[in-house]
Design an enzyme around this catalytic site. Structure first.
Site, mmCIF file in Angstrom:
data_model
loop_
_atom_site.group_PDB
_atom_site.id
_atom_site.type_symbol
_atom_site.label_atom_id
_atom_site.label_comp_id
_atom_site.label_asym_id
_atom_site.label_seq_id
_atom_site.Cartn_x
_atom_site.Cartn_y
_atom_site.Cartn_z
ATOM 1 N N SER A 149 32.523 84.324 98.346
ATOM 2 C CA SER A 149 33.053 83.068 98.866
ATOM 3 C C SER A 149 33.294 83.150 100.370
ATOM 4 O O SER A 149 32.373 83.385 101.134
ATOM 5 C CB SER A 149 34.322 82.688 98.093
ATOM 6 O OG SER A 149 34.739 81.387 98.410
ATOM 7 N N LYS A 413 35.509 73.970 91.462
ATOM 8 C CA LYS A 413 35.540 73.297 92.763
ATOM 9 C C LYS A 413 34.115 73.158 93.310
ATOM 10 O O LYS A 413 33.284 74.052 93.148
ATOM 11 C CB LYS A 413 36.456 74.019 93.736
ATOM 12 C CG LYS A 413 36.249 75.500 93.891
ATOM 13 C CD LYS A 413 37.383 76.065 94.741
ATOM 14 C CE LYS A 413 37.323 77.575 94.823
ATOM 15 N NZ LYS A 413 37.636 78.232 93.537
#
Length: 577
Positions: A149, A413
């Site tokens: 990420s 998300k």
């Protein structure tokens, strides 16, 4: 050097498929660096509800090919024990643009196909939301995405989705971890990719898979507000990640023609050369996209993090500069916007305990439901699924760390669909002669100006256990304001104080967690999360200031910031030293 340690290192080296990692360990052995080797062989890189995340390097406490192979073997064994048709349903695997990600994804595929489990592997880098989408789109039993990420360049990770398309939650995490421990003691068979393809065990996901996600965004019911998209101008950065092409495509599909991508940050680059820390929340990370926005006089400066599951935005101010919105501000704007457009049977929203309480107030005023979960998107989406009914379908969830899911195409998300939704909100406001700031001000005028802050407090090693102390000595006031209620999430109880001489209480439907939440008479809130492993606590503060007719957004914010500083200082001064 300890003989047992040296033997463990050599045993590991005999199984490690990566010559660079073997050389790394040999160099440490040759130099007799016991401390470094002990750190690398002190247990294993922990597999939790976010999977694995760690620094790339040799040894079981680092991210490397052997750890990935062992993890995949453990995951495969767990899936075979839990899901009878896993072999045919298979697992979808994708990966980001970090240096080792493609190799790690291929290693995972080689392990799973050797176990007889079909694998769908992305042919190129893929945004994390595409893998979550792929689980449901392909009907697989699970999904894996190799990504760290927005962590620094030296990190990588291994994230797992269950067959419902959401991140794993207990007990799957501990079940998989136990299977990984067992797999780490065994020889792990591998099936070479050409053989796996030839046998039909390995299916490469080519352009049509990426197009399926793109079409999903284009057709998503919550993204059909096409009010004058040509009126909006925005700058965008992928922050050296994998989002650029898909972001430009989904914006184009939605009719946005004035989009300016930051060329220097558009292509995947695992070194992240133009940012100190590839996280849009970090100071300076948005500088280039804001400069690009200023160059074109754009309304918005937008960013995805490197795996495109988070979304960040800075909005042009009256002075022509750009101001970042907080994750809470974006979340509340989304909640208000989506609820004012959604049907009567799509009124379910979710947020976390440490996010702003404002979404729940907005939802209540719009005849909608807001569920509050523990921190982490795995809870938001799993709770969203479990709470959803035909008469109250899931609409939206967010957490303050820039994570949003709009609609239910992706149960995690998704920074790409969030980008489209925010552009559509901006376009609708522009068509009415309004800005994002005008909408925020209207929400604050109705519900109060909400400001949130997070502080980590280092404690002395001699400080008493802070959680135990606060439970034994529950505060009746904080910073001069009465405590109305205390939530003790470890007990699943809410205790009321104001006007409750008998100490009334009610149950809280949340998994047990070492968290205390104090709600005060002036509308403020304090959340305390003690650390179980080191002498520190995390505190989350919320202050609410009512806005008078004479207040501007700036004056209300200034007053709230002064109160927040006082509030934090008073609360910390009252904690045991």
């Amino acid at each position: 050097m300890d003989t047992q340690l040296a033997l463990r290192v050599k045993h590991w080296m005999a199984s490690d498929p990566d010559p660079l990692m073997r050389q790394q360990l040999q160099t440490l052995l040759n130099s007799g660096d016991s401390a470094e080797l002990e750190g690398r062989f002190a247990g294993r890189l922990a597999f939790g509800t976010a999977g694995l995340r760690g620094v790339v390097g040799a040894g079981p406490t680092r991210m490397n090919r052997l750890v990935v192979q062992q993890t995949s073997a453990g995951l495969g064994a767990y899936l075979k024990a839990q899901i009878s048709d896993v072999a045919t349903r298979g697992v979808v695997i994708g990966y980001d643009g970090r240096h080792d990600s493609k190799q790690f994804a291929h290693d995972a595929a080689s392990v799973l196909t050797a176990m007889g489990i079909k694998v769908y592997l992305t042919a190129n880098v893929a945004a994390t939301p595409l893998v979550a989408f792929g689980v449901l789109h392909l009907g697989t039993a699970a999904g894996i995405v190799v990504t760290a990420s927005h962590n620094p360049p030296q990190y990588n990770g291994y994230k797992v989705y269950w067959g419902n398309g959401a991140q794993i939650i207990p007990p799957h995490d501990s079940g998989i971890a136990a299977c990984i421990d067992k797999a780490a003691t065994q020889v792990i068979p591998l099936l070479e990719m050409p053989q796996a393809k030839a046998s039909g065990q390995l299916v490469m996901l080519e352009e049509d898979f990426y197009d399926a996600y793109r079409q999903g965004v284009k057709l998503a019911p919550v993204l059909q507000n096409h009010t004058q998209p040509e009126a909006v101008s925005l700058a965008y950065t992928a922050m050296h990640g994998v989002g650029n092409q898909m972001a430009l495509d989904v914006l184009k599909d939605a009719g946005f023609t004035k989009v300016y991508s930051v060329a220097e940050q558009a292509q995947p680059d695992g070194d992240f050369p133009t940012v100190n820390f590839p996280n849009p929340e970090e100071k300076g990370a948005m500088d280039m996209v804001m400069a690009e926005a200023k160059k074109h006089g754009a309304m918005l400066a937008c960013a995805n993090d490197p795996d495109a599951d988070r979304f960040a935005v800075a909005v042009r101010t009256d002075s022509g500069d750009y101001q970042m919105l907080t994750g809470d501000q974006v979340g509340v704007l989304f909640g208000h916007y989506l609820l004012t457009h959604a049907s009567e049977n799509q009124r379910l929203t979710c947020t976390t305990i440490v996010s702003s309480s404002l979404l729940s107030k907005v939802a209540q005023s719009l005849n909608a439901t807001c569920r509050t979960t523990l921190t982490g998107f795995k809870w938001l989406t799993n709770v969203g699924m479990s709470e959803e009914t035909d008469s109250n379908r899931f609409l939206f969830a967010y957490e303050e760390a820039l994570g949003y899911t709009v609609g239910s195409m992706v149960w995690d998300k998704d920074g790409l669909s969030a980008l489209v939704a925010f552009a559509q909100l901006t376009a609708e406001l522009a068509s009415q002669g309004q800005t994002i700031w005008d909408r925020l001000e209207a929400i604050y005028r109705e519900h109060g100006f909400h400001i949130n802050a997070q502080v980590s407090i280092a404690l002395k090693p001699t400080t008493p256990n802070i959680g135990a102390y606060l439970r034994a000595n529950p505060p009746t006031e904080i910073a001069g304001h009465k405590v109305l209620s205390t939530d003790d999430i470890s007990l699943g109880k809410r205790f009321f104080f104001e006007g409750s001489a008998d100490g009334t209480q009610e149950d809280i439907a949340l998994p047990a967690s070492d968290v205390l939440i104090y709600r005060l008479k002036n509308g403020a809130r304090v959340i305390v999360r003690p650390s179980g492993t080191e002498p520190k606590i995390k505190c989350y503060y919320e202050v609410v200031e009512s806005m008078s007719k004479d207040d501007s957004l700036a004056s209300a914010q200034q007053r709230a910031e002064v109160e927040m500083a006082r509030f934090i200082e008073a609360h910390q001064a009252a904690l045991p030293k």
